[in-house]
Design a protein around this motif. Structure first.
Motif, mmCIF file in Angstrom:
data_model
loop_
_atom_site.group_PDB
_atom_site.id
_atom_site.type_symbol
_atom_site.label_atom_id
_atom_site.label_comp_id
_atom_site.label_asym_id
_atom_site.label_seq_id
_atom_site.Cartn_x
_atom_site.Cartn_y
_atom_site.Cartn_z
ATOM 1 N N TRP A 55 -1.172 -2.188 4.790
ATOM 2 C CA TRP A 55 -1.886 -2.433 6.111
ATOM 3 C C TRP A 55 -2.010 -3.979 6.166
ATOM 4 O O TRP A 55 -3.122 -4.475 5.745
ATOM 5 C CB TRP A 55 -3.175 -1.377 6.013
ATOM 6 C CG TRP A 55 -2.841 -0.215 6.486
ATOM 7 C CD1 TRP A 55 -3.118 0.860 5.580
ATOM 8 C CD2 TRP A 55 -2.786 0.262 7.656
ATOM 9 N NE1 TRP A 55 -2.831 2.101 6.293
ATOM 10 C CE2 TRP A 55 -2.481 1.802 7.423
ATOM 11 C CE3 TRP A 55 -2.377 -0.417 9.082
ATOM 12 C CZ2 TRP A 55 -2.084 2.458 8.608
ATOM 13 C CZ3 TRP A 55 -1.996 0.439 9.945
ATOM 14 C CH2 TRP A 55 -2.058 1.904 9.742
ATOM 15 N N MET A 60 -2.175 -3.294 11.773
ATOM 16 C CA MET A 60 -3.613 -2.879 12.283
ATOM 17 C C MET A 60 -3.628 -3.006 13.609
ATOM 18 O O MET A 60 -4.162 -2.284 14.573
ATOM 19 C CB MET A 60 -4.531 -3.338 11.317
ATOM 20 C CG MET A 60 -5.020 -3.033 10.024
ATOM 21 S SD MET A 60 -6.567 -3.454 9.128
ATOM 22 C CE MET A 60 -6.349 -2.673 7.776
ATOM 23 N N ARG A 126 -13.534 0.897 11.311
ATOM 24 C CA ARG A 126 -12.121 1.637 11.691
ATOM 25 C C ARG A 126 -11.335 2.144 10.734
ATOM 26 O O ARG A 126 -11.640 1.740 9.477
ATOM 27 C CB ARG A 126 -11.284 0.488 12.416
ATOM 28 C CG ARG A 126 -11.702 -0.104 13.495
ATOM 29 C CD ARG A 126 -10.749 -1.149 14.421
ATOM 30 N NE ARG A 126 -9.912 -0.375 15.134
ATOM 31 C CZ ARG A 126 -8.733 -0.822 15.815
ATOM 32 N NH1 ARG A 126 -8.598 -2.441 15.896
ATOM 33 N NH2 ARG A 126 -7.764 -0.098 16.534
ATOM 34 N N PHE A 128 -7.576 3.474 9.620
ATOM 35 C CA PHE A 128 -6.198 3.342 9.902
ATOM 36 C C PHE A 128 -5.345 4.467 9.249
ATOM 37 O O PHE A 128 -5.435 4.597 7.910
ATOM 38 C CB PHE A 128 -5.433 1.870 9.831
ATOM 39 C CG PHE A 128 -6.149 0.913 10.608
ATOM 40 C CD1 PHE A 128 -6.001 0.725 11.920
ATOM 41 C CD2 PHE A 128 -7.231 0.188 10.214
ATOM 42 C CE1 PHE A 128 -6.261 -0.543 12.582
ATOM 43 C CE2 PHE A 128 -8.133 -0.726 10.810
ATOM 44 C CZ PHE A 128 -7.522 -1.034 12.281
ATOM 45 N N SER A 137 -5.302 4.480 14.752
ATOM 46 C CA SER A 137 -6.687 4.359 14.402
ATOM 47 C C SER A 137 -7.656 5.337 14.598
ATOM 48 O O SER A 137 -7.551 5.826 15.898
ATOM 49 C CB SER A 137 -7.107 2.902 14.731
ATOM 50 O OG SER A 137 -7.221 2.746 16.204
#
Length: 335
Positions: A55, A60, A126, A128, A137
């Motif tokens: 990530w 993202m 958030r 992901f 997401s």
């Protein structure tokens, strides 16, 4: 009349000590609660390193929206089993709250940026993940738990179209690309049997257990909101999330607030006037929320919207099945 609805992960609308020592009433209901579905995620140190390296900021920011599944024809939804009311109190983290001050915000909001600071800007984040080869997401919340490592979210934020998501991480306090409290990899994903078996919208709830980061547990770092089950309906709620579909872009924490109502259309869910869009799925609905401290008790999550009613958000009722998910998650080792 045929009606359609859409789930809300970056899936867009196109179509505390009580937790550590459960109350006697809760213990009495243990055998009445169905066992949740559980799935191993990054449950080794090497897998966690790979997920965290995966990530990048670019991935993202470029997480794509997914096509939400339509309602299943002829599917009969079931109702959450009733049980005894049970709750766990919020937990304060070790770090100082970021942003904000004593300024209070409107007690009724259809979807505005949250600027009052407090604990909620640390506990909400958030989520992901990769699903069917694409990055997407959701939103979620750190909650009080025995292992100090539980994130509450929506069922479709851990599993959708028959498959559990991969590369699953939680980024608390996400702010315009910044990750002030780090990125936390899931070691286990859990959801209700009803969501796992047939994606029953009444049970669109899930939990993730995340691995420690730099030797510290999630709740020790950011704190944890309270969590409650089998509560009265039609309460005042504050909903939070990171909507990523227009007119939002996933860069900031947004909130809605007001009194919930019962869905009178196709589900047994709670409803709230709210304009949040895709990406807000799994964000917490909190009762007893204090704007001055940013602490409350999670009692539902952002789940879905009807296409013909974009100003209404719906979230599952937290009954025995949701409580079973939470209890299983908080007693799971975080590795």
């Amino acid at each position: 009349m045929h009606r359609r609805f859409a789930l809300l992960s970056t899936l867009v609308l196109a179509t505390g000590s009580a937790a550590l020592f459960p109350a006697t009433a809760a213990q009495a209901n243990v055998h009445m609660r169905p066992k949740p579905a559980q799935h191993a995620a990054a449950d080794s140190a090497s897998e966690q390193r790979q997920v965290l390296q995966y990530w990048t900021e670019q991935k993202m920011e470029s997480a794509e929206p997914l096509a939400a599944p339509g309602p299943k024809k002829g599917m009969k939804l079931t109702t959450a089993a009733a049980g005894n009311p049970w709750s766990a109190v919020p937990t304060k983290g070790l770090t100082s709250a970021s942003g904000g001050g004593p300024v209070l915000q409107a007690a009724r909001s259809g979807g505005e940026p949250w600027t009052a600071g407090g604990a909620v800007v640390k506990t909400t984040g958030r989520i992901f993940f990769t699903t069917q080869g694409r990055n997407a997401s959701c939103s979620g919340s750190a909650v009080t738990s025995a292992n100090k490592s539980v994130v509450i979210t929506a069922g479709h934020c851990v599993k959708l179209n028959g498959a559990f998501h991969t590369n699953w991480v939680f980024v608390p306090g996400y702010d315009k690309g910044s990750r002030p409290f780090g990125t936390w990899a899931a070691t286990k994903l859990l959801t209700t049997q009803q969501w796992n078996a047939r994606e029953d919208i009444n049970f669109d709830m899930a939990a993730a257990v995340v691995a420690p980061l730099d030797g510290k547990a999630l709740v020790d770092v950011v704190g944890g909101q309270g969590v409650a089950f089998n509560q009265p309906r039609r309460q005042q709620m504050y909903a939070f999330g990171y909507p990523a579909a227009a007119p939002y872009d996933g860069s900031k924490l947004v909130y809605c607030s007001g009194r919930t109502f019962d869905d009178f259309l196709m589900s047994d869910d709670l409803g709230l006037t709210c304009n949040m869009t895709g990406g807000s799925s799994g964000g917490p609905w909190m009762q007893g929320f204090s704007e001055s401290t940013g602490l409350g008790t999670v009692n539902s999550v952002n789940s879905f919207k009807y296409n013909f009613a974009p100003n209404w958000m719906f979230g599952p009722y937290f009954g025995n099945e949701a409580q079973a998910v939470y209890q299983a998650a908080q007693t799971t080792g975080a590795l």
